[in-house]
Structure formats: structure tokens, C-alpha cells
Design an enzyme around this catalytic site. Structure first.
Site, PDB file in Angstrom:
ATOM      1  N   ASP A 118     -10.518  -3.614  -5.075  1.00  0.00           N
ATOM      2  CA  ASP A 118      -9.850  -2.780  -4.130  1.00  0.00           C
ATOM      3  C   ASP A 118     -10.456  -1.393  -3.916  1.00  0.00           C
ATOM      4  O   ASP A 118     -10.616  -0.888  -5.074  1.00  0.00           O
ATOM      5  CB  ASP A 118      -8.399  -2.686  -4.677  1.00  0.00           C
ATOM      6  N   HIS A 136      -8.189  -4.460  -0.684  1.00  0.00           N
ATOM      7  CA  HIS A 136      -6.680  -3.781  -0.403  1.00  0.00           C
ATOM      8  C   HIS A 136      -6.370  -4.862   0.572  1.00  0.00           C
ATOM      9  O   HIS A 136      -6.088  -4.210   1.783  1.00  0.00           O
ATOM     10  CB  HIS A 136      -7.112  -2.541   0.035  1.00  0.00           C
ATOM     11  N   SER A 162       0.763  -1.308  -0.040  1.00  0.00           N
ATOM     12  CA  SER A 162       0.013   0.062   0.010  1.00  0.00           C
ATOM     13  C   SER A 162       0.896   1.372   0.005  1.00  0.00           C
ATOM     14  O   SER A 162       1.731   1.602  -0.825  1.00  0.00           O
ATOM     15  CB  SER A 162      -0.843   0.053   1.289  1.00  0.00           C
TER      16      SER A 162
HETATM   17  C1  MLT Z   1      -1.427   6.044   0.035  1.00  0.00           C
HETATM   18  O1  MLT Z   1      -1.962   6.947   0.349  1.00  0.00           O
HETATM   19  O2  MLT Z   1      -0.295   5.725  -0.150  1.00  0.00           O
HETATM   20  C2  MLT Z   1      -2.387   5.145  -0.532  1.00  0.00           C
HETATM   21  O3  MLT Z   1      -3.771   5.750  -0.731  1.00  0.00           O
HETATM   22  C3  MLT Z   1      -2.563   3.875   0.045  1.00  0.00           C
HETATM   23  C4  MLT Z   1      -2.818   4.180   1.634  1.00  0.00           C
HETATM   24  O4  MLT Z   1      -4.077   4.139   2.017  1.00  0.00           O
HETATM   25  O5  MLT Z   1      -1.886   4.087   2.207  1.00  0.00           O
END
Ligand code: MLT
Length: 216
Positions: free
Chosen positions: A167, A198, A117
Site C-alpha cells: 500500500d 490501497h 481508506s
Molecule cells: C486519509 O487521508 O484518510 C488517508 O490518507 C486515506 C486517504 O487517502 O483518504
């Protein structure tokens, strides 16, 4: 606690764990483990061990706090990134990896990022902005972090992407755009799609483990 944290930080600006390789893993790569939002340097150690039991693990904690949740760079909203901050933090993380290779005596040319992520997003950003720091990358549920003004040459870089068809954070088209971007830059990209969201699945780990064997 503060002392301990400062000690761990040393002069490399990330709180982190370094787990040395076993004797058998000494010639192998080092996995750079990059957690998701709200995670920390402990989160992906087990995953790293599962993927490559013998190799060294370098696991930093993201330096940005979003309401107390560690991240690797700032965002303005879900999926909307603060690009200047992302660029700066990408450079800092790349510098940290280079310093860590000297301090812990691992081969700086054999670093494989494993990110989930937010951690996958900064790993993708490193591939685009400081490709020489990474030999390969396992990106679990990444999105396009940014499109650099000048595209890097990623010929010879292997990238594994794990993605979910449902996701809620990363639409399929966004993952597909990232795959295209990396392939156009010359990377050898393999994708694994699951039908969920996710989240990392056992099947995805199994596939990533098989994929990583080639680089061990
Ligand atoms: C991010 O902010 O890098 C992406 O949206 C994934 C997350 O939620 O961390």
C-alpha cells in the site's frame, strides 16, 4: 439539487442514504458505510449488500471537501491529519449515527462500521473516541487516525482489518501499530493481508463476509 440535498440532510448534518433491512434482517445490525476520499454515499452500498444482504445500511457522505472530493475529516498532507478537526468530525459522525437510529428506528447498540481508506480512518477514530456507538468494525485499508489521551476499553468489540503489503498510502508498520493499539485496548482484531496496494480485493470481501456472519 440544493433542495433535494437539504431535504436529505434533514436536521442530521450528513447527506446520506438509509436502506432499511429486509424482514429477515430486522433483528440484525445496521452497517454504517463510510467511503474513501472522493467517494460519496453511493459508493459502498453494493459492498454493504454483499457483506450482509438482509441488514439495514446507513451511508453518509463525508462533510469535508478537499478540492471537491468528499472526506470525513481534514488532512494537512497525505497521511498527516488535522487532529482537532478529526476529533470534532468523529463526534459529529457519532451524533449523526445516534440521531439516525432514532429517526429510522434501528438498534443503536448494533451498528457495525464498514469503512474504506478515509472512511476506515474515521471508523477507527470512532472506536477510539466514541466506542459505545459501534458494536464492531470492518476497516479496509486504515491507518492510525490518532492516539487518544485516554485509551478506551474495547473489550468485546470485534474488528476486521484488511490491508495491503504494498500500500503506497499506508505503510505496513502503520497498520501493525493500529492493530496493536486496538488489541491493547481489548478489541478482538482479525487481520487479512493481501499482496497489493490501497485497494479492496475479492478475497478480502470474502473474508470480511465470513467474519461478519458472527455479528449478524
Ligand atoms: C486519509 O487521508 O484518510 C488517508 O490518507 C486515506 C486517504 O487517502 O483518504
Amino acid at each position: 439539487m440544493e433542495n433535494l440535498e437539504n431535504q436529505k440532510k434533514g436536521n442530521m448534518d450528513f447527506i446520506h442514504h438509509y436502506v432499511p433491512p429486509t424482514q429477515a434482517g430486522k433483528q440484525g445490525p445496521t452497517l454504517l458505510l463510510l467511503h474513501g476520499t472522493g467517494g460519496d454515499e453511493n459508493d459502498l452500498l453494493d459492498l454493504g449488500r454483499m457483506l450482509a444482504p438482509e441488514v439495514g445500511l446507513l451511508s453518509p457522505r463525508g462533510n469535508v471537501s478537499e478540492n471537491g472530493m468528499p472526506r470525513f475529516f481534514r488532512r494537512l498532507a497525505e497521511g498527516v491529519f488535522d487532529v482537532p478537526d478529526l476529533i470534532q468530525r468523529t463526534q459529529e459522525l457519532a451524533d449523526f449515527v445516534e440521531s439516525a437510529s432514532t429517526i429510522y428506528s434501528f438498534d443503536a447498540k448494533k451498528v457495525i462500521a464498514v469503512g474504506f481508506s478515509n472512511g476506515a480512518n474515521i471508523a477507527a477514530s470512532m472506536l477510539l473516541l466514541r466506542p459505545q456507538v459501534l458494536l464492531a468494525a470492518v476497516l479496509l485499508h486504515p491507518m492510525v487516525p490518532l492516539v487518544p489521551e485516554e485509551m478506551p476499553k474495547l473489550t468485546g468489540k470485534r474488528v476486521f482489518i484488511g490491508a495491503g503489503r504494498r500500500d503506497p498510502i499506508v505503510p505496513m508498520q502503520n497498520t501493525e501499530r493500529l492493530v496493536t493499539l486496538l488489541r491493547e485496548a481489548g478489541a478482538d482484531v482479525e487481520t487479512h493481508w493481501h499482496s497489493g496496494g490501497h485497494t479492496i480485493t475479492h478475497e478480502e470481501i470474502r473474508e470480511a463476509k465470513q467474519w461478519i456472519q458472527v455479528s449478524l
